[in-house]
Design a protein around this motif. Structure first.
Motif, mmCIF file in Angstrom:
data_model
loop_
_atom_site.group_PDB
_atom_site.id
_atom_site.type_symbol
_atom_site.label_atom_id
_atom_site.label_comp_id
_atom_site.label_asym_id
_atom_site.label_seq_id
_atom_site.Cartn_x
_atom_site.Cartn_y
_atom_site.Cartn_z
ATOM 1 N N GLU A 132 -3.676 -1.685 -11.194
ATOM 2 C CA GLU A 132 -2.658 -0.713 -11.588
ATOM 3 C C GLU A 132 -2.292 -0.889 -13.058
ATOM 4 N N GLY A 133 -2.115 0.216 -13.735
ATOM 5 C CA GLY A 133 -1.734 0.197 -15.141
ATOM 6 C C GLY A 133 -2.887 -0.015 -16.108
ATOM 7 N N THR A 134 -4.113 0.199 -15.652
ATOM 8 C CA THR A 134 -5.285 0.008 -16.516
ATOM 9 C C THR A 134 -5.374 1.142 -17.539
ATOM 10 N N PRO A 135 -5.591 0.845 -18.822
ATOM 11 C CA PRO A 135 -5.779 1.913 -19.822
ATOM 12 C C PRO A 135 -6.953 2.820 -19.459
ATOM 13 N N THR A 136 -6.870 4.066 -19.837
ATOM 14 C CA THR A 136 -7.879 5.062 -19.455
ATOM 15 C C THR A 136 -9.266 4.683 -19.942
ATOM 16 N N LEU A 137 -9.378 4.160 -21.148
ATOM 17 C CA LEU A 137 -10.689 3.827 -21.705
ATOM 18 C C LEU A 137 -11.358 2.677 -20.954
ATOM 19 N N LEU A 138 -10.570 1.818 -20.334
ATOM 20 C CA LEU A 138 -11.131 0.654 -19.646
ATOM 21 C C LEU A 138 -11.431 0.910 -18.170
ATOM 22 N N ILE A 139 -11.052 2.073 -17.661
ATOM 23 C CA ILE A 139 -11.238 2.349 -16.235
ATOM 24 C C ILE A 139 -12.704 2.241 -15.809
ATOM 25 N N PRO A 140 -13.672 2.887 -16.491
ATOM 26 C CA PRO A 140 -15.077 2.769 -16.027
ATOM 27 C C PRO A 140 -15.591 1.338 -16.070
ATOM 28 N N ILE A 141 -15.214 0.602 -17.130
ATOM 29 C CA ILE A 141 -15.705 -0.768 -17.266
ATOM 30 C C ILE A 141 -15.133 -1.661 -16.167
ATOM 31 N N LEU A 142 -13.835 -1.521 -15.892
ATOM 32 C CA LEU A 142 -13.208 -2.365 -14.876
ATOM 33 C C LEU A 142 -13.732 -2.043 -13.480
ATOM 34 N N ILE A 143 -14.008 -0.787 -13.212
ATOM 35 C CA ILE A 143 -14.561 -0.427 -11.903
ATOM 36 C C ILE A 143 -15.924 -1.087 -11.710
ATOM 37 N N ILE A 144 -16.747 -1.071 -12.773
ATOM 38 C CA ILE A 144 -18.063 -1.715 -12.683
ATOM 39 C C ILE A 144 -17.915 -3.219 -12.478
ATOM 40 N N ILE A 145 -17.002 -3.849 -13.234
ATOM 41 C CA ILE A 145 -16.803 -5.292 -13.130
ATOM 42 C C ILE A 145 -16.292 -5.675 -11.738
ATOM 43 N N GLU A 146 -15.305 -4.936 -11.229
ATOM 44 C CA GLU A 146 -14.753 -5.246 -9.907
ATOM 45 C C GLU A 146 -15.776 -5.005 -8.807
ATOM 46 N N THR A 147 -16.621 -3.983 -8.979
ATOM 47 C CA THR A 147 -17.664 -3.728 -7.974
ATOM 48 C C THR A 147 -18.679 -4.863 -7.953
ATOM 49 N N ILE A 148 -19.067 -5.323 -9.155
ATOM 50 C CA ILE A 148 -20.006 -6.447 -9.224
ATOM 51 C C ILE A 148 -19.398 -7.701 -8.609
ATOM 52 N N SER A 149 -18.123 -7.970 -8.925
ATOM 53 C CA SER A 149 -17.464 -9.154 -8.360
ATOM 54 C C SER A 149 -17.341 -9.056 -6.845
ATOM 55 N N LEU A 150 -17.196 -7.838 -6.332
ATOM 56 C CA LEU A 150 -17.115 -7.660 -4.880
ATOM 57 C C LEU A 150 -18.436 -8.010 -4.209
#
Length: 227
Positions: A132-150
């Protein structure tokens, strides 16, 4: 024939039949089953107390709907503890030093927790991929990182168990070999190595139990995220 230190991790075979099957089936047979006696013996009482304590600790961080998994997680922990401890006996084989077996235990159970979360609470489960509260520009990168960590979680479960048990077995073999070779030439050094070997064996017994507990505890935490 020259043997290496890693030959102890090769799956033994007799008449073309891999003995890992027998090694996996034997530990569950050692676990006592309930009897019809009004007064159980001391061994049965000790087993029931240990099982109850382990189950209580495992289910402590899990919500009530996740308590349905108590029997599965407790059985898995008892299986891993039995395999790890029996593998420390001489002339035995430890199936949990095989990454393939550990992954076969980790992947289905992890996948079941993920599918359970997607079925019961899909919004919350998918929300874990984006803090929650992730900046818009970082949303695609964080989704990829969290998916990989999952998807790395089951790999981490299997590799952690394999690496810890393999390292312990190698250390025991190295020190025991050194103690045997130095017995005739340097008895004092051999005695010191034997003492270290005895202490290391005690440490490995603790590691065998702790790693089984950590394996199942992490699965219970993954379950908590999805119930």
């Amino acid at each position: 024939m020259t043997l290496s230190f890693f030959d102890q991790f090769a799956i033994p075979q007799t008449l073309g039949v891999p003995l890992i099957i027998i090694a996996i089936i034997t530990p569950p047979l050692l676990i006592l089953t309930p009897t019809n006696r009004l007064i159980p013996n001391r061994l049965s009482t000790l087993q029931l107390w240990a099982t109850k304590t382990f189950t209580k600790q495992l289910m402590l961080p899990v919500n009530t709907p996740g308590h349905k998994w108590a029997a599965i997680l407790t059985s898995l922990m008892l299986l891993l503890i039995s395999l790890n401890l029996l593998g420390l006996l001489p002339y035995t084989f430890t199936p949990t030093t095989q990454l393939s077996m550990n992954m076969a235990l980790a992947v289905p159970t992890w996948l079941a927790t993920v599918l359970l979360g997607l079925r019961n609470q899909p919004t919350i489960s998918l929300g874990h991929l984006l803090p929650e509260g992730t900046p818009t520009l970082l949303i695609p990168i964080l989704i990829i990182i969290e998916t990989i960590s999952l998807f790395i979680r089951p790999l981490a479960l299997g590799v952690r168990l394999t690496a810890n048990l393999t390292a312990g077995h190698l250390l025991i073999q190295l020190i025991s070999t050194a103690a045997f070779v130095l017995t005739s030439s340097l008895p004092t050094t051999a005695l010191l190595a034997s003492t270290i070997l005895l202490l290391l064996t005690g440490l490995e017994i603790a590691v065998a139990m702790i790693q089984a507990y950590v394996f199942v505890l992490l699965l219970s935490l993954y379950l908590q995220e999805n119930v």
